[in-house]
Design a protein around this motif. Structure first.
Motif, mmCIF file in Angstrom:
data_model
loop_
_atom_site.group_PDB
_atom_site.id
_atom_site.type_symbol
_atom_site.label_atom_id
_atom_site.label_comp_id
_atom_site.label_asym_id
_atom_site.label_seq_id
_atom_site.Cartn_x
_atom_site.Cartn_y
_atom_site.Cartn_z
ATOM 1 N N SER A 31 -1.558 -24.586 -4.827
ATOM 2 C CA SER A 31 -2.390 -23.806 -3.890
ATOM 3 C C SER A 31 -1.734 -23.069 -2.903
ATOM 4 C CB SER A 31 -3.415 -24.825 -3.200
ATOM 5 O OG SER A 31 -2.374 -25.646 -2.318
ATOM 6 N N LEU A 32 -0.313 -23.356 -2.917
ATOM 7 C CA LEU A 32 0.657 -22.507 -2.158
ATOM 8 C C LEU A 32 1.516 -21.690 -2.783
ATOM 9 C CD1 LEU A 32 1.635 -25.419 0.405
ATOM 10 C CD2 LEU A 32 -0.187 -23.611 0.756
ATOM 11 N N TYR A 33 1.010 -21.085 -3.856
ATOM 12 C CA TYR A 33 1.719 -20.287 -4.916
ATOM 13 C C TYR A 33 2.164 -18.935 -4.309
ATOM 14 C CZ TYR A 33 -2.191 -16.851 -5.556
ATOM 15 O OH TYR A 33 -3.062 -15.926 -5.202
ATOM 16 N N LYS A 34 3.457 -18.193 -4.530
ATOM 17 C CA LYS A 34 3.806 -17.037 -4.202
ATOM 18 C C LYS A 34 3.897 -16.271 -5.510
ATOM 19 C CE LYS A 34 6.118 -19.045 -0.110
ATOM 20 N NZ LYS A 34 7.249 -19.404 0.474
ATOM 21 N N GLU A 35 4.071 -14.927 -5.095
ATOM 22 C CA GLU A 35 3.999 -13.803 -6.313
ATOM 23 C C GLU A 35 5.129 -12.987 -6.149
ATOM 24 O OE1 GLU A 35 2.497 -14.035 -8.962
ATOM 25 O OE2 GLU A 35 0.619 -15.094 -8.742
ATOM 26 N N ASP A 36 5.733 -12.544 -7.244
ATOM 27 C CA ASP A 36 6.772 -11.233 -7.351
ATOM 28 C C ASP A 36 7.729 -11.296 -6.468
ATOM 29 O OD1 ASP A 36 4.686 -10.376 -9.152
ATOM 30 O OD2 ASP A 36 3.774 -9.114 -7.629
ATOM 31 N N GLN A 37 8.682 -12.396 -6.774
ATOM 32 C CA GLN A 37 9.530 -12.414 -5.718
ATOM 33 C C GLN A 37 11.010 -11.892 -6.296
ATOM 34 O OE1 GLN A 37 9.114 -15.533 -2.414
ATOM 35 N NE2 GLN A 37 8.982 -16.747 -4.334
ATOM 36 N N PHE A 38 11.193 -11.315 -7.410
ATOM 37 C CA PHE A 38 12.168 -10.458 -8.211
ATOM 38 C C PHE A 38 11.705 -9.117 -8.311
ATOM 39 C CE2 PHE A 38 13.612 -14.939 -8.213
ATOM 40 C CZ PHE A 38 14.565 -14.970 -7.671
ATOM 41 N N TYR A 39 12.475 -8.279 -8.460
ATOM 42 C CA TYR A 39 11.840 -6.893 -8.915
ATOM 43 C C TYR A 39 13.247 -6.283 -9.574
ATOM 44 C CZ TYR A 39 14.312 -4.726 -4.758
ATOM 45 O OH TYR A 39 15.194 -4.352 -3.745
ATOM 46 N N ALA A 40 12.785 -5.386 -10.463
ATOM 47 C CA ALA A 40 13.925 -4.304 -10.911
ATOM 48 C C ALA A 40 12.960 -3.218 -11.603
ATOM 49 C CB ALA A 40 14.324 -5.062 -12.474
ATOM 50 N N GLY A 41 13.683 -2.397 -11.360
ATOM 51 C CA GLY A 41 12.970 -0.806 -11.698
ATOM 52 C C GLY A 41 13.696 -0.017 -12.028
ATOM 53 N N VAL A 42 13.194 1.268 -12.793
ATOM 54 C CA VAL A 42 14.053 2.549 -13.278
ATOM 55 C C VAL A 42 13.153 3.784 -12.715
ATOM 56 C CG1 VAL A 42 12.978 2.432 -15.334
ATOM 57 C CG2 VAL A 42 15.071 3.701 -15.023
ATOM 58 N N THR A 43 13.794 4.667 -11.910
ATOM 59 C CA THR A 43 13.066 5.865 -11.453
ATOM 60 C C THR A 43 13.871 7.087 -12.014
ATOM 61 O OG1 THR A 43 14.363 5.784 -9.649
ATOM 62 C CG2 THR A 43 12.423 4.679 -9.467
ATOM 63 N N TYR A 44 12.895 8.254 -11.934
ATOM 64 C CA TYR A 44 13.402 9.571 -12.231
ATOM 65 C C TYR A 44 13.471 10.116 -10.805
ATOM 66 C CZ TYR A 44 13.744 14.399 -13.406
ATOM 67 O OH TYR A 44 13.978 15.967 -13.477
ATOM 68 N N ASN A 45 14.839 10.473 -10.533
ATOM 69 C CA ASN A 45 14.978 10.822 -9.194
ATOM 70 C C ASN A 45 15.147 12.633 -8.786
ATOM 71 O OD1 ASN A 45 15.838 8.235 -8.472
ATOM 72 N ND2 ASN A 45 17.957 8.712 -8.806
ATOM 73 N N LEU A 46 14.500 12.951 -7.833
ATOM 74 C CA LEU A 46 13.929 14.435 -7.572
ATOM 75 C C LEU A 46 14.448 14.628 -6.208
ATOM 76 C CD1 LEU A 46 10.383 14.545 -8.555
ATOM 77 C CD2 LEU A 46 12.124 15.127 -9.803
ATOM 78 N N LEU A 47 14.903 15.832 -5.726
ATOM 79 C CA LEU A 47 15.139 16.254 -4.507
ATOM 80 C C LEU A 47 14.201 17.268 -4.053
ATOM 81 C CD1 LEU A 47 18.887 17.025 -5.528
ATOM 82 C CD2 LEU A 47 18.137 15.236 -3.954
ATOM 83 N N ALA A 48 13.592 17.018 -2.968
ATOM 84 C CA ALA A 48 12.662 17.747 -2.080
ATOM 85 C C ALA A 48 13.232 18.620 -1.286
ATOM 86 C CB ALA A 48 11.636 16.992 -1.590
ATOM 87 N N ASN A 49 12.617 19.613 -0.775
ATOM 88 C CA ASN A 49 13.123 20.730 0.088
ATOM 89 C C ASN A 49 14.563 21.082 -0.046
ATOM 90 O OD1 ASN A 49 10.844 20.118 2.068
ATOM 91 N ND2 ASN A 49 11.627 18.214 2.299
#
Length: 230
Positions: A31-49
């Motif tokens: 009943s005291l669960y927690k979620e999503d405590q590790f993350y990993a991701g990949v992105t395409y990087n843009l430059l604005a302005n």
């Protein structure tokens, strides 16, 4: 970088099976669960302005991994705050030449046909803060999530690589890069797959970086996938 991408997708495909196995093994509902405590991701990087005539070319990648503490703030535990610590590696392929002469950093726009490689890269330690909403329950590992937040990063390493008509060279620790980067984040998705967006609120380069006597006020935008784990 290809190795990192492969690892992320392997983790993404396997996380659902791992969560399901954990669910089947648990006999008592937490009943005291927690979620999503590790993350990993990949992105395409843009430059604005970007400055006039500056263009990106090739594929600019970002890799992100870390731990984030989930802190539920309601009885159902589907609304939470989160604070974490992570690592981020990013590259930006473009036609802005960053060079040094007599200890002075110079900036100019390259002809797209005059080089085969021109990019700058950075590595950051990041502190993400998120406000989290999800449809999870103590026994449901497949749920919708909307995580909004703010992220502060410290660039502990940066480099520039060039290969073209001017020869080959590499610069390290260019002083004109802002050490601190900060911006807004949003992750939206269901189960394993989550669209992730980061928009920097400050410039990538400081006021010492000028092109044609004007400051270079470009900022980073990252769009990709984020995977969360227990």
């Amino acid at each position: 970088m290809k190795f990192f991408i492969a690892i992320i997708f392997i983790l993404g495909f396997s996380s659902q099976n791992v969560a399901q196995n954990i669910k089947e093994q648990k006999q008592v509902v937490d009943s005291l669960y927690k979620e999503d405590q590790f993350y990993a991701g990949v992105t395409y990087n843009l430059l604005a302005n970007k400055p006039k005539n500056m263009n990106q070319n090739g594929f600019s990648l970002g890799f992100h991994i870390g731990y984030i503490k989930d802190i539920p703030i309601n009885k159902r535990r589907n609304i939470a705050l989160a604070l974490g610590l992570g690592y981020s590696s990013n590259s930006y392929n473009q036609n802005l030449l960053i060079s040094e002469q007599s200890s002075t950093t110079n900036y100019s726009i390259l002809n797209d046909n005059s080089f085969s490689k021109n990019k700058f890269s950075n590595h950051l330690i990041e502190i993400p803060f998120e406000f989290r909403w999800r449809t999870s329950t103590p026994t449901d590992y497949n749920f919708w999530r909307i995580y909004t937040g703010f992220k502060v990063g410290y660039i502990f390493s940066n480099s520039v690589k060039y290969k073209g008509e001017l020869g080959d060279f590499k610069l390290k620790s260019v002083d004109d890069f802002n050490k601190f980067q900060y911006g807004l984040t949003l992750s939206v998705g269901y189960n394993t797959w989550n669209l992730h967006v980061y928009y920097a609120l400050n410039n990538m380069l400081n006021d010492n970086a000028t092109l044609n006597n004007a400051t270079i006020d470009m900022n980073a935008v990252k769009i990709g996938l984020m995977f969360y784990f227990l």
